[in-house]
Design an enzyme around this catalytic site. Structure first.
Site, PDB file in Angstrom:
ATOM      1  N   GLY A  15      68.925  45.884  24.122  1.00  0.00           N
ATOM      2  CA  GLY A  15      68.193  46.864  25.106  1.00  0.00           C
ATOM      3  C   GLY A  15      66.726  47.226  24.592  1.00  0.00           C
ATOM      4  N   THR A  55      73.017  52.209  31.972  1.00  0.00           N
ATOM      5  CA  THR A  55      71.673  52.610  32.367  1.00  0.00           C
ATOM      6  C   THR A  55      71.263  52.036  33.980  1.00  0.00           C
ATOM      7  OG1 THR A  55      70.549  50.492  31.570  1.00  0.00           O
ATOM      8  CG2 THR A  55      70.883  52.748  30.346  1.00  0.00           C
ATOM      9  N   THR A 108      69.439  61.707  28.122  1.00  0.00           N
ATOM     10  CA  THR A 108      68.452  61.424  29.481  1.00  0.00           C
ATOM     11  C   THR A 108      67.768  62.995  30.021  1.00  0.00           C
ATOM     12  OG1 THR A 108      68.207  60.284  31.414  1.00  0.00           O
ATOM     13  CG2 THR A 108      70.348  61.299  30.862  1.00  0.00           C
ATOM     14  N   ASP A 109      66.853  62.791  30.747  1.00  0.00           N
ATOM     15  CA  ASP A 109      66.377  63.963  31.653  1.00  0.00           C
ATOM     16  C   ASP A 109      67.170  64.016  32.599  1.00  0.00           C
ATOM     17  OD1 ASP A 109      65.019  61.241  32.036  1.00  0.00           O
ATOM     18  OD2 ASP A 109      64.474  62.139  33.877  1.00  0.00           O
ATOM     19  N   TYR A 116      75.169  58.823  37.014  1.00  0.00           N
ATOM     20  CA  TYR A 116      74.587  58.569  35.926  1.00  0.00           C
ATOM     21  C   TYR A 116      74.395  59.623  34.985  1.00  0.00           C
ATOM     22  CZ  TYR A 116      70.991  57.132  32.507  1.00  0.00           C
ATOM     23  OH  TYR A 116      69.940  57.163  31.309  1.00  0.00           O
ATOM     24  N   TRP A 176      61.937  58.057  31.109  1.00  0.00           N
ATOM     25  CA  TRP A 176      60.860  56.957  31.670  1.00  0.00           C
ATOM     26  C   TRP A 176      60.516  56.014  30.547  1.00  0.00           C
ATOM     27  CZ3 TRP A 176      56.704  59.502  35.191  1.00  0.00           C
ATOM     28  CH2 TRP A 176      57.448  60.198  36.281  1.00  0.00           C
TER      29      TRP A 176
END
Length: 297
Positions: free
Chosen positions: A5, A56, A95-96, A119, A144
């Site tokens: 990744g 993801t 993650t946000d 997610y 991002w």
């Protein structure tokens, strides 16, 4: 884990100087398959586990919530349990998307979580599992993410701009584009910090500031302004594109519906990370410039 990744590939470069590393992919260590996880950990006996693997596909997760939960929550829980049993440190990325996205200011680590997508719920469950099962962990929330490989916004905009003279991009979602290279570099700094104090005995091992931290580039932008910068930098780098910054139209989120809800505010406050570890973070524009340079070669 997750060596193929964006973050996984960057980690292989940044961590190489710290000692022997073993990078594994899903074929060898699948977070959705506990037996491969246990076999890999048993064979390698790691002192530090860095988990860059995750489900993801944000929109697809809406129709595959069980799979997303298996990989993003159940897998990390097993990693955390095994790390705790062996005395290893676990580094895990989140993650946000664990936040609702309606706050007027950047989110801090202690803000209430309220994911609005499958997610996001799976990533939050993974965070909770790691915190419950391990006492030696660093949980790093980012947002991002981009690099010269894999699927990301930079590559999508460039692909569209090759074929379309005009683009429409959402302008009412804000955040900080963060390069995989910076994430990997900072991760290496965090590991070095922990190793230094643990080995030197200057700080008891249990005093290392384990816990949850926000790791993003500095500054903020919208997807629309982000797209304009991508095209401007690409033009400067000599890429031949049909679209230009002047032909990118800002649109509201409502005009571009997607299966999964996105946070309107993805800003993450990085003060805690910078103060605890003394790390330096790049401005978001610097990372984008580096990614464009990589793609322009």
């Amino acid at each position: 884990m997750g060596k193929n990744g964006q973050v996984g590939q960057a980690l292989q470069q940044s961590l190489a100087a710290l000692g022997h590393i073993v990078a594994v992919d899903r074929q060898r260590c699948d977070l959705g398959d506990p037996q491969t996880v246990l076999a890999t950990l048993d064979a390698e006996q790691p002192d530090i586990i860095v988990n860059a693997a995750a489900y993801t596909d944000v929109d697809r997760a809406e129709t595959e919530p069980e799979l997303a939960m298996k990989i993003n929550a159940h897998g990390p829980r097993l990693l955390a349990k095994e790390a705790e049993a062996s005395g290893a440190m676990l580094i895990h990325y989140s993650t946000d998307y664990v936040f609702k996205g309606d706050k007027d200011a950047p989110y801090v680590e202690t803000d209430s979580t309220a994911p609005q997508s499958s997610y996001g719920r799976s990533k939050l469950a993974g965070e909770e599992a790691v915190a419950q099962e391990s006492s030696r962990y660093l949980l790093l929330r980012t947002s991002w993410v981009h690099s010269g490989i894999g699927k990301n916004f930079v590559k999508t905009i460039l692909r569209l701009a090759q074929n379309q003279a005009a683009l429409k991009v959402v302008a009412d979602q804000i955040g900080a584009p963060t390069s995989a290279a910076m994430i990997a570099h900072v991760t290496a700094d965090l590991i070095s910090f922990c190793q230094k104090y643990a080995m030197a005995g200057l700080l008891p091992n249990q005093k290392i500031p384990y816990g949850c931290y926000h790791l993003t580039a500095l500054g903020q932008t919208s997807w629309h302004a982000y797209a304009c910068l991508i095209l401007d930098l690409a033009r400067q780098a000599g890429m031949v594109l049909k679209a230009s910054p002047e032909t990118v139209t800002p649109i509201p989120t409502a005009a571009y519906p997607l299966p999964a809800a996105r946070p309107a505010n993805s800003r993450l406050d990085t003060t805690k990370l910078r103060h605890a570890f003394g790390v330096s973070l790049d401005q978001w524009q610097d990372g984008v410039q580096q990614t464009i340079a990589q793609l322009a070669r």
